[in-house]
Design an enzyme around this catalytic site. Structure first.
Site, PDB file in Angstrom:
ATOM      1  N   SER A  44       0.980  -0.867   0.081  1.00 44.19           N
ATOM      2  CA  SER A  44      -0.123   0.612   0.150  1.00 44.19           C
ATOM      3  C   SER A  44       0.902   1.178  -0.172  1.00 44.19           C
ATOM      4  O   SER A  44       2.209   0.909   0.530  1.00 44.19           O
ATOM      5  CB  SER A  44      -1.155  -0.053   1.013  1.00 44.19           C
ATOM      6  OG  SER A  44      -1.543  -1.787   1.174  1.00 44.19           O
TER       7      SER A  44
HETATM    8  N1  SAH Z   1      -0.910  -5.043   3.521  1.00 43.20           N
HETATM    9  C1  SAH Z   1      -0.632  -5.282   2.526  1.00 43.20           C
HETATM   10  C2  SAH Z   1      -1.411  -4.808   1.220  1.00 43.20           C
HETATM   11  C3  SAH Z   1      -1.686  -6.088   0.455  1.00 43.20           C
HETATM   12  S1  SAH Z   1      -2.789  -5.924  -0.389  1.00 43.20           S
HETATM   13  C4  SAH Z   1       0.402  -4.148   2.567  1.00 43.20           C
HETATM   14  O1  SAH Z   1       1.046  -3.799   3.556  1.00 43.20           O
HETATM   15  O2  SAH Z   1       1.825  -4.055   1.548  1.00 43.20           O
HETATM   16  C5  SAH Z   1      -3.456  -6.622  -0.392  1.00 43.20           C
HETATM   17  C6  SAH Z   1      -3.644  -8.623  -0.328  1.00 43.20           C
HETATM   18  O3  SAH Z   1      -4.578  -8.983   0.536  1.00 43.20           O
HETATM   19  C7  SAH Z   1      -3.319  -9.135  -1.550  1.00 43.20           C
HETATM   20  O4  SAH Z   1      -1.586  -9.829  -1.100  1.00 43.20           O
HETATM   21  C8  SAH Z   1      -4.099  -9.751  -1.254  1.00 43.20           C
HETATM   22  O5  SAH Z   1      -3.527 -11.395  -1.038  1.00 43.20           O
HETATM   23  C9  SAH Z   1      -4.645 -10.604  -0.337  1.00 43.20           C
HETATM   24  N2  SAH Z   1      -6.374 -10.567   0.005  1.00 43.20           N
HETATM   25  C10 SAH Z   1      -6.916 -10.700  -1.021  1.00 43.20           C
HETATM   26  N3  SAH Z   1      -8.711 -11.301  -0.169  1.00 43.20           N
HETATM   27  C11 SAH Z   1      -7.761 -12.294   0.701  1.00 43.20           C
HETATM   28  C12 SAH Z   1      -8.774 -12.756   1.803  1.00 43.20           C
HETATM   29  N4  SAH Z   1     -10.022 -13.363   1.761  1.00 43.20           N
HETATM   30  N5  SAH Z   1      -7.913 -12.761   2.807  1.00 43.20           N
HETATM   31  C13 SAH Z   1      -6.577 -12.631   2.673  1.00 43.20           C
HETATM   32  N6  SAH Z   1      -6.180 -11.963   2.366  1.00 43.20           N
HETATM   33  C14 SAH Z   1      -6.286 -11.659   0.979  1.00 43.20           C
END
Ligand code: SAH
Length: 209
Positions: A44
């Site tokens: 993010s």
């Molecule tokens: N917090 C992260 C941002 C990640 S982007 C950071 O600081 O880098 C969002 C993430 O959510 C992705 O890696 C995606 O695979 C995950 N995601 C999407 N749906 C999900 C679910 N149902 N359960 C767990 N993770 C999920």
């Protein structure tokens, strides 16, 4: 940029963002933008990480659930402020890299699991705070509402790929919430279930930073 919570600002200040980013993008690590981390996912934007962390009103007694570990960057920021962080990622290859970063940074109050975070983490409920870092299509999953303590706060982007708003839900009693819109955002979608191993083509695996 308007973020005032000094615990959030100091957590960001003391966390090297470049280690969470593929080496080819290291020169952009301190730009205020989301960046690709592999498997179509992103780390993010730092401003949004800060806004979400501040909106949780964290303290050092909080037990927090994060859905969407991704690179692990947001997780580390949260873990520096709260008592214990539980974080769930549906892509195990991303989770494994994030776990390595937690170990390298000697952050030992994070418990991470590869699973579908839309179901929450039943064995660890209830949580004081919940943060979802992928966009829920129409509303946050019921399991997450159910696993939030009364008086607890959940921060979650809600919307489709084009229109998303970061929302703050405060649980007033078992089935009453106050809802506040915080900011327009752009997150990858929250998806159900975990991918099967056959969905990973070898050249799509993330490059470790
Ligand atoms: N917090 C992260 C941002 C990640 S982007 C950071 O600081 O880098 C969002 C993430 O959510 C992705 O890696 C995606 O695979 C995950 N995601 C999407 N749906 C999900 C679910 N149902 N359960 C767990 N993770 C999920």
């Amino acid at each position: 940029m308007g973020v005032q919570d000094t615990s959030v600002l100091s957590a960001i200040e003391t966390t090297p963002r470049e280690i969470f980013i593929p080496e080819a993008l290291h020169d952009k690590a301190y730009e205020d933008m989301a960046l690709p981390i592999g498997l179509g996912q992103t780390i993010s934007q730092p401003f949004v990480v800060a806004v979400m962390s501040e909106a949780l009103k964290l303290n050092d007694r909080d037990k927090v659930l994060e859905v969407g570990t991704g690179s692990g960057y947001q997780a580390v920021i949260l873990a520096k402020i709260c008592r214990r962080l539980y974080t769930i990622e549906r892509h195990k290859p991303l989770l494994d890299i994030a776990q390595q970063h937690f170990n390298d940074l000697k952050i030992n109050n994070i418990t991470a699991m590869a699973a579908d975070g839309m179901k929450g983490w039943t064995q660890q409920k209830p949580f004081d705070k919940i943060i979802v870092t992928a966009a829920a299509f129409e509303r946050p999953p019921d399991a997450l509402f159910e696993q939030l303590k009364i008086g607890g706060i959940m921060i979650v982007p809600v919307g489709d790929r084009v229109n998303q708003v970061l929302k703050r839900y405060e649980k007033l009693d078992e089935d009453t919430y106050s809802i506040t819109d915080i900011l327009p955002v752009k997150f990858v979608p929250l998806l159900p279930d975990v991918p099967s191993a056959s969905e990973y083509a070898p050249n799509e695996l993330p490059v470790n930073a």
